[in-house]
Write an enzyme that holds these catalytic residues in place. Structure first.
Site, PDB file in Angstrom:
ATOM      1  N   THR A  97      22.895  48.492  22.578  1.00  0.00           N
ATOM      2  CA  THR A  97      23.094  47.658  23.762  1.00  0.00           C
ATOM      3  C   THR A  97      22.853  48.455  25.042  1.00  0.00           C
ATOM      4  O   THR A  97      22.262  47.954  25.992  1.00  0.00           O
ATOM      5  CB  THR A  97      24.549  47.132  23.800  1.00  0.00           C
ATOM      6  OG1 THR A  97      24.904  46.688  22.507  1.00  0.00           O
ATOM      7  CG2 THR A  97      24.697  45.996  24.784  1.00  0.00           C
ATOM      8  N   TYR A 128      18.068  47.190  22.589  1.00  0.00           N
ATOM      9  CA  TYR A 128      18.310  45.753  22.472  1.00  0.00           C
ATOM     10  C   TYR A 128      17.414  44.959  23.422  1.00  0.00           C
ATOM     11  O   TYR A 128      17.131  43.799  23.190  1.00  0.00           O
ATOM     12  CB  TYR A 128      19.760  45.445  22.859  1.00  0.00           C
ATOM     13  CG  TYR A 128      20.785  45.515  21.745  1.00  0.00           C
ATOM     14  CD1 TYR A 128      20.572  46.272  20.607  1.00  0.00           C
ATOM     15  CD2 TYR A 128      21.984  44.821  21.857  1.00  0.00           C
ATOM     16  CE1 TYR A 128      21.532  46.337  19.615  1.00  0.00           C
ATOM     17  CE2 TYR A 128      22.951  44.880  20.875  1.00  0.00           C
ATOM     18  CZ  TYR A 128      22.726  45.637  19.752  1.00  0.00           C
ATOM     19  OH  TYR A 128      23.689  45.693  18.781  1.00  0.00           O
ATOM     20  N   ARG A 161      24.398  39.757  23.387  1.00  0.00           N
ATOM     21  CA  ARG A 161      24.177  41.050  24.051  1.00  0.00           C
ATOM     22  C   ARG A 161      22.696  41.371  24.203  1.00  0.00           C
ATOM     23  O   ARG A 161      22.324  42.362  24.817  1.00  0.00           O
ATOM     24  CB  ARG A 161      24.856  42.180  23.245  1.00  0.00           C
ATOM     25  CG  ARG A 161      26.365  42.095  23.251  1.00  0.00           C
ATOM     26  CD  ARG A 161      26.967  42.955  22.162  1.00  0.00           C
ATOM     27  NE  ARG A 161      26.678  42.414  20.825  1.00  0.00           N
ATOM     28  CZ  ARG A 161      27.010  42.996  19.682  1.00  0.00           C
ATOM     29  NH1 ARG A 161      27.618  44.173  19.702  1.00  0.00           N
ATOM     30  NH2 ARG A 161      26.727  42.440  18.525  1.00  0.00           N
ATOM     31  N   ASP A 283      24.465  52.129  10.277  1.00  0.00           N
ATOM     32  CA  ASP A 283      24.719  51.750  11.677  1.00  0.00           C
ATOM     33  C   ASP A 283      25.774  52.676  12.272  1.00  0.00           C
ATOM     34  O   ASP A 283      26.558  52.274  13.143  1.00  0.00           O
ATOM     35  CB  ASP A 283      25.165  50.274  11.758  1.00  0.00           C
ATOM     36  CG  ASP A 283      24.984  49.676  13.140  1.00  0.00           C
ATOM     37  OD1 ASP A 283      24.341  50.306  14.001  1.00  0.00           O
ATOM     38  OD2 ASP A 283      25.523  48.573  13.374  1.00  0.00           O
TER      39      ASP A 283
HETATM   40 ZN    ZN Z   1      22.604  46.364  15.635  1.00  0.00          ZN
END
Ligand code: ZN
Length: 376
Positions: A97, A128, A161, A283
Site C-alpha cells: 500500500t 498497489y 486500498r 506475504d
Molecule cells: Zn497483498
C-alpha cells in the site's frame, strides 16, 4: 565443497536415497556411494532425512510493509535468519500500500543486503498504485536494467486500498512488464493483489477479453482470502491461469472468512488443478489488518515468514496431501512462474539451496543457502 550422504531426495519429485555434492554454491553431483575425495571439506550424514529444495517465497515485503494504521503501524524489514530458519532460501520482495514512505531504491538495497546473507532476493517494481511508480522511469527499463527486478507487483484490484485501475490500465501494465521480461530473459509477470470486493478477478478477465493479454501475464494472490474468491480462482486456473495462496493468516481472519492456505490447496487439488499452476507465499512483513464492519482498522500485526513452512506441514500432515505435490507449490512452481531456472529444484547445475527435514515431524533441521550450511 560439501558432501551430503544418504538423503531421501524430494527434488521435488522423488529421487530416492542418494548423495549430493555441493561446490561453489551449486549442486555439482548427485549419485550413490559418492566419496569425499581431496576437495570436500565437510561431510554431512543425512541418515535418511529428507532433502528438499529451499522454499521460493513469491511475496515478501522484505523492506517492511503495513503502515495502514498510521506511522506507528509500519512493519519492520525481513531478517535473513528468520527466512533461512523457516526454510526460505529465495524471496521475491515487493512494496504494498505504502509507496510514499517506502521506495524501490530501499527495496533494492534490502534485496542486496539479504543476498549478502546468502538469501537469494529478487524484487518487483510498482506497488498497489496505478499509474505504477518505478525506479528508472518505466516498468520496462526497471526490468531490463536492474538485475533483481523480475516483474511488477503487487498491483491491487478489488480493494479499497488500491487505485481502482481500469482493465485498460491493467493491460498496459502487463504489456510493459511482458516486454521488459522478453528483452531481458526474465519472467515479466504481474503479481496482482486481490482484495475483498466482489469484483474479484473480473478486471483481469476483462483485460484479457479486450486486449492481447493472456492469463499467463498475471499471478493473482490472496486467492484464499474467502471461499467465493477461492472458487473464482479455481475457475481461473481451469481456464489456464495460475494462482497464489497466502499462508500468513490469523485465527481471527479465518473466523472472518479467510481459509488456511493448506485447506485451500486441498480444495484446489480436489478440483483437479495441478501443482504446476498453484503457488503458496507468505506475504511476510505485511501487516495483517483486521477491519470492523464500518471499515475501521481494529488491529495490525506483522505476517511471519515461518507461516510458509507451517502450511506445508499442515497440508502434508493434517490434509494428507501428496508431499511432492505440496512441495512443488513452494519450490519448482514459483521458480518456473518467476523464471528462476536454478531455483526450486534439486538437480546438477541448480543452486545449492537445500533443506534437511525430519521425516516424522517435518521440522527443518538444517538449511543450505547459496552453498552455506546452517544447523538450527
Ligand atoms: Zn497483498
Amino acid at each position: 565443497m560439501l558432501l551430503i550422504r544418504n538423503a531421501e531426495i524430494c527434488a521435488p519429485e522423488p529421487l530416492g536415497r542418494a548423495d549430493v555434492v555441493v561446490a561453489g554454491g551449486c549442486i555439482v553431483a548427485i549419485g550413490h556411494d559418492l566419496t569425499p575425495g581431496n576437495l570436500v571439506h565437510a561431510v554431512v550424514e543425512a541418515g535418511g532425512r529428507w532433502l528438499w529444495p529451499g522454499f521460493v517465497d513469491g511475496l515478501v515485503h522484505i523492506s517492511g510493509g503495513g503502515g495502514e494504521g498510521g506511522f506507528a503501524t509500519r512493519m519492520p524489514p525481513l531478517i535473513a535468519d528468520d527466512a533461512l530458519r523457516a526454510g526460505v532460501t529465495t524471496v521475491i520482495g515487493a512494496l504494498g500500500t505504502d509507496d510514499v514512505t517506502r521506495s524501490h531504491a530501499d527495496l533494492l538495497a534490502t534485496a542486496r543486503a539479504l543476498h549478502a546473507a546468502h538469501l537469494s532476493a529478487y524484487m518487483l517494481t510498482g506497488s498497489y498504485h496505478v499509474p505504477v511508480r518505478t525506479l528508472t522511469g518505466s516498468i520496462r527499463s526497471d526490468i531490463v536494467l536492474i538485475p533483481e527486478v523480475i516483474g511488477v507487483g503487487e498491483v491491487a484490484i478489488a480493494d479499497h486500498r488500491g487505485a481502482q485501475p481500469t482493465a485498460d490500465e491493467m493491460a498496459r501494465i502487463a504489456a510493459e512488464s511482458r516486454v521488459g521480461g522478453l528483452l531481458s530473459g526474465k519472467s515479466g509477470r504481474v503479481l496482482v493483489h486481490v482484495g475483498d470486493h466482489e469484483s474479484g478477478l473480473h478486471l483481469l478477465r476483462e483485460a484479457g477479453q479486450r486486449h492481447a493479454i493472456g492469463a499467463g501475464h498475471w499471478l493473482p494472490t490472496h486467492i484464499n482470502r474467502q471461499q467465493r474468491l477461492l472458487e473464482e480462482g479455481i475457475e481461473w486456473a481451469r481456464a489456464g491461469g495460475s494462482i497464489d495462496l497466502t499462508t500468513s493468516t490469523t485465527p481471527a481472519l479465518v473466523a472472518a472468512g479467510d481459509i488456511y492456505a493448506a485447506d485451500a490447496l486441498a480444495q484446489v487439488f480436489r478440483a483437479g488443478i495441478p501443482a504446476a499452476q498453484v503457488t503458496m507465499s507468505s506475504d511476510a512483513q505485511a501487516s495483517l489488518p483486521l477491519f470492523d464492519a464500518q471499515g475501521q482498522l481494529l488491529d495490525l500485526q506483522a505476517a511471519p515468514i515461518a507461516s510458509l513452512h507451517e502450511d506445508v506441514v499442515r497440508a502434508m500432515h493434517a490434509f494428507k496431501l501428496d508431499r511432492h505435490e505440496v512441495l512443488r507449490t513452494v519450490t519448482r512452481t514459483p521458480a518456473q512462474l518467476w523464471q528462476l531456472p536454478r531455483k526450486g529444484r534439486i538437480a546438477v547445475g541448480a543452486d545449492a539451496d537445500l533443506l534437511m527435514v525430519d521425516p516424522a515431524t517435518l521440522a527443518i533441521e538444517a538449511t543450505i543457502a547459496g552453498g552455506v550450511l546452517r544447523w538450527w
